[in-house]
Design a protein around this motif. Structure first.
Motif, short mmCIF file in Angstrom:
data_model
loop_
_atom_site.label_atom_id
_atom_site.label_comp_id
_atom_site.label_asym_id
_atom_site.label_seq_id
_atom_site.Cartn_x
_atom_site.Cartn_y
_atom_site.Cartn_z
N PHE A 491 33.53 44.37 44.34
CA PHE A 491 33.68 45.54 43.47
C PHE A 491 32.33 46.06 42.98
O PHE A 491 32.04 47.25 43.10
N LEU A 492 31.47 45.17 42.51
CA LEU A 492 30.21 45.59 41.87
C LEU A 492 29.20 46.12 42.89
O LEU A 492 28.32 46.91 42.56
N ASP A 493 29.33 45.68 44.14
CA ASP A 493 28.37 46.08 45.17
C ASP A 493 29.00 47.14 46.09
O ASP A 493 28.75 48.34 45.96
N ARG A 494 29.86 46.69 47.02
CA ARG A 494 30.34 47.62 48.07
C ARG A 494 31.29 48.71 47.57
O ARG A 494 31.25 49.84 48.06
N ARG A 495 32.22 48.42 46.59
CA ARG A 495 33.19 49.45 46.22
C ARG A 495 32.59 50.51 45.30
O ARG A 495 33.03 51.65 45.29
N THR A 496 31.60 50.13 44.48
CA THR A 496 31.06 51.09 43.50
C THR A 496 29.58 51.41 43.71
O THR A 496 29.09 52.42 43.19
N GLY A 497 28.82 50.53 44.36
CA GLY A 497 27.37 50.73 44.52
C GLY A 497 26.57 50.39 43.26
O GLY A 497 25.36 50.58 43.21
N TRP A 498 27.24 49.84 42.22
CA TRP A 498 26.53 49.60 40.95
C TRP A 498 25.42 48.56 41.08
O TRP A 498 24.43 48.63 40.38
N LEU A 499 25.59 47.57 41.96
CA LEU A 499 24.57 46.52 42.08
C LEU A 499 23.22 47.12 42.47
O LEU A 499 22.18 46.58 42.12
N PHE A 500 23.23 48.24 43.16
CA PHE A 500 21.98 48.88 43.53
C PHE A 500 21.58 49.97 42.53
O PHE A 500 20.42 50.12 42.21
N PHE A 501 22.57 50.75 42.07
CA PHE A 501 22.22 51.97 41.34
C PHE A 501 22.51 51.94 39.84
O PHE A 501 22.13 52.85 39.13
N ASP A 502 23.22 50.93 39.37
CA ASP A 502 23.57 50.93 37.95
C ASP A 502 23.69 49.50 37.43
O ASP A 502 24.78 49.02 37.09
N ILE A 503 22.52 48.84 37.33
CA ILE A 503 22.51 47.44 36.87
C ILE A 503 23.10 47.30 35.45
O ILE A 503 23.85 46.36 35.19
N PRO A 504 22.83 48.28 34.51
CA PRO A 504 23.47 48.12 33.20
C PRO A 504 24.99 48.01 33.30
O PRO A 504 25.61 47.20 32.59
N LYS A 505 25.61 48.79 34.19
CA LYS A 505 27.08 48.70 34.35
C LYS A 505 27.49 47.35 34.93
O LYS A 505 28.53 46.80 34.56
N VAL A 506 26.69 46.84 35.86
CA VAL A 506 27.01 45.53 36.46
C VAL A 506 27.06 44.48 35.35
O VAL A 506 28.00 43.67 35.27
N LYS A 507 26.03 44.51 34.47
CA LYS A 507 25.97 43.50 33.41
C LYS A 507 27.13 43.66 32.43
O LYS A 507 27.69 42.69 31.94
N LYS A 508 27.48 44.94 32.17
CA LYS A 508 28.54 45.21 31.20
C LYS A 508 29.93 44.81 31.72
O LYS A 508 30.76 44.35 30.97
N TYR A 509 30.16 45.00 33.01
CA TYR A 509 31.54 44.87 33.50
C TYR A 509 31.78 43.70 34.46
O TYR A 509 32.88 43.55 34.98
N LYS A 510 30.76 42.87 34.70
CA LYS A 510 30.98 41.78 35.68
C LYS A 510 32.06 40.80 35.19
O LYS A 510 32.87 40.32 35.97
N ASN A 511 32.09 40.53 33.87
CA ASN A 511 33.10 39.58 33.38
C ASN A 511 34.50 40.17 33.48
O ASN A 511 35.46 39.47 33.82
N LEU A 512 34.61 41.48 33.21
CA LEU A 512 35.91 42.15 33.33
C LEU A 512 36.40 42.05 34.77
O LEU A 512 37.56 41.69 35.03
N ALA A 513 35.50 42.35 35.72
CA ALA A 513 35.89 42.31 37.13
C ALA A 513 36.34 40.90 37.50
O ALA A 513 37.40 40.71 38.11
#
Ligand code: FAD
Length: 551
Positions: A491-513
């Protein structure tokens, strides 16, 4: 939204159904090449199964420069055929899935001692536009120094002479792969992620199946089919070695790194293709809240499953960027994230990584294994056509059906054209004034017309939590049910691209995912702890933390 159909929630039933079918084709590898082949095969009525050892697009197909382009630099190598073919494919891809293939103006600065003079660049881009049949109104424009600086004020005025603006397309490689795979699942054709092909089976000496390890259940499964294709990109030689009937090596792997800087630190509003120090050229491309810079092009012989951006990779890209944009003064500390991919190039003795052709090639072993490698993201449709034409040629038991993917939309609910896409975004913004236009644009360019359902579902989750959180939950649930998300990183990498383009979102939502996925997929605490640890490790590897601790 329907409950689920392409999910690891119903994996067991999907596997059982597939085992009871008479398959025409097994495709090994769920990158863009395999996805394109599965899509073409399904349209021609072949019963098809695609197997991917990790997540779909987790190999090179999420690590590209994310351009649907003809490759201007290949003109320097006089590869007119390749440029023409990929150039023409750009508008086909845009027509067939426009929410994922956007027109993008590219600025080519003409600088003192650069690769191109205004004259040579003018001729090269003219040829480029003509080979790719670019409509007259979108063809290249010459721009003087002052106009260039108004478009990109941070360019180095001391070396800048003028520039040329020309037409390209940008994409999201992993999402394009995913949409092709989803669209290939016609009439019970199937695709499984986390299903590694570990060996082949034979009848006498003819290939007739694959042995797999299901990495979700840890069970072994054998699938049988009449034709087997390996589209495993950088792993093509490994699969050929397993099929010992033809173990010659054909690939040359070249490593390519991108670094990502926040747009606040690098305020760039236009995509730029500029000279590096070493006769190479580099892209800087704005995307959402970030700008990405790449790429390197170096021979690679290390672990294909553990790729990392090194300090010297990052320094090369930073120094090149600082040379062209000296006021920026970027340092390693400005890097928010990185990604590293491997180009599966066809070995050409005596040529360097940059010199090797990006053409694709097909190898057929004595046992019948068909392998395809090389090529580009942009040329995926033509590669698929070539392979499926070959399958029909070899299989006398099949009625020949022509390729129809040139005009075929790649989405269950496609946009007719780009104007309709833009109008859809405009209306979604009007109808949802409580959401930011940036968020709606992100959703629209990720899910197309599914955006409305994702927002509606988020609203139905109640008002106790804020709407942004509900939207993320809605995205996680959608990708779990309809895009086979298993690992939080899917989810954080391939489905949304956040791992590359939005690290703040990755940190905020990794536990939820991880909590939603673990609960819904019924993972025990050991497994979910392992997935969380892998997610944290991957975040470290893709961010400044790794670069800082590995000088
Ligand atoms: P991959 O995407 O690597 O897919 C192969 C898959 O096979 C992997 O997912 C892997 O996990 C799977 N696999 C391997 N072994 C097994 C097994 N035993 N069982 C099951 N599955 C297995 N092209 C463009 O057109 N535009 C660009 O802007 C561009 N930029 C690039 C930038 C870089 C840095 C790089 C490296 C490449 C770029 N390319 C670009 C080229 C393009 O990205 C690749 O040609 C393309 O992604 C290759 O796709 P693939 O499906 O062949 O390989």
């Amino acid at each position: 939204m329907e409950q689920y159909n392409f999910s690891n929630l119903n994996r067991k039933e999907r596997i059982e159904r597939t085992l009871n079918q008479d398959l025409d084709l097994i495709i090994i590898g769920g990158g863009i090449t395999g996805a394109g082949i599965a899509f073409d095969a399904a349209q021609r009525g072949l019963r098809t199964l695609l197997l991917e050892k990790k997540d779909f697009a987790s190999g090179t197909s999420s690590k590209s420069t994310k351009l649907i382009h003809g490759g201007l630099r290949y003109l320097k190598q006089l590869e007119f055929g390749l440029v023409r073919e990929t150039g023409l494919e750009r508008s086909i891809a845009h027509h067939n899935i426009c929410h994922l293939v956007h027109p993008e103006k590219m600025l080519l600065p003409i600088v003192t001692k650069g690769s191109f003079s205004s004259f040579t660049a003018g001729i090269a881009i003219d040829v480029y536009d003509r080979l790719a049949n670019v409509p007259k109104k979108h063809r290249k424009k010459k721009i003087n120094k002052a106009q260039t600086l108004s478009k990109a004020p941070l360019l180095n005025p001391a070396i800048l002479k003028s520039s040329i603006e020309y037409a390209e397309y940008r994409t999201d490689d992993a999402r394009l792969t995913m949409e092709l795979i989803k669209a290939s699942r016609l009439d019970h054709n199937e695709a499984f992620n986390y299903m590694e092909v570990t060996d082949f089976t034979y009848s006498e000496s003819t290939l007739n199946g694959v042995e797999c390890l299901d990495k979700i259940t840890n069970k072994k499964i054998t699938f049988k089919a009449k034709s087997i294709i390996s589209s495993t990109g950088p792993w093509v030689d490994d699969l050929k070695q397993k099929d010992s009937s033809n173990a010659t090596k054909n690939l040359f792997l070249s490593k390519g790194v991108h670094i990502v800087i926040s747009r606040e630190r690098f305020p760039l509003d236009t995509s730029i293709y500029f000279d590096a120090f070493d006769d190479r050229m580099i892209f800087a491309i704005p995307r959402g809240r970030a700008v990405y810079i790449g790429t390197t092009d170096d021979p690679y012989s290390g672990d294909k499953d553990d790729l990392r951006c090194t300090h010297s990779d990052a320094e090369y890209l930073l120094n090149t960027t600082n040379n062209m944009f000296p006021e920026l003064g970027l340092s390693i500390h400005d890097i928010e994230s990185t990604w590293t991919g491997l180009r599966p190039l066809i070995l050409q003795k005596g040529k360097s990584a940059t010199e090797i052709s990006r053409k694709d090639e097909i190898f057929i072993s004595d046992s019948g294994l068909i392998s395809i490698a090389g090529g580009k993201l942009t040329g995926y449709r033509k590669m698929a056509k070539k392979i499926i034409d070959l399958v029909f040629e070899k299989r006398k038991d099949l009625d020949k059906i022509k390729c129809s993917t040139r005009q075929l939309k790649i989405h269950s609910s496609p946009f007719e054209n780009y104007d309709e896409y833009l109008l859809y975004i405009e209306n979604a913004c009007k109808n949802n004034p409580d959401l930011s236009p940036e968020l709606i644009q992100h959703l629209g360019s990720t899910y197309g017309k599914i955006t409305g359902a994702i927002i509606e579902n988020a609203r139905s989750l109640g008002t106790e939590k804020n709407l942004e959180l509900n939207i993320v939950e809605s995205q996680i649930r959608y990708t779990l049910s309809h895009e086979s998300t298993f690992h939080p990183l899917d989810f954080l990498d391939r489905r949304t691209g956040w791992l590359f383009f939005d690290i703040p979102k990755v940190k905020k939502y990794k536990n939820l995912a991880s909590s939603i996925l673990s609960k819904e997929l019924g993972l025990d605490s050991t497994r979910s702890t392992q997935l969380i640890a892998e997610t944290d490790e991957s975040i470290d590897i893709h961010t400044i933390k790794y670069l800082k601790s590995n000088p």
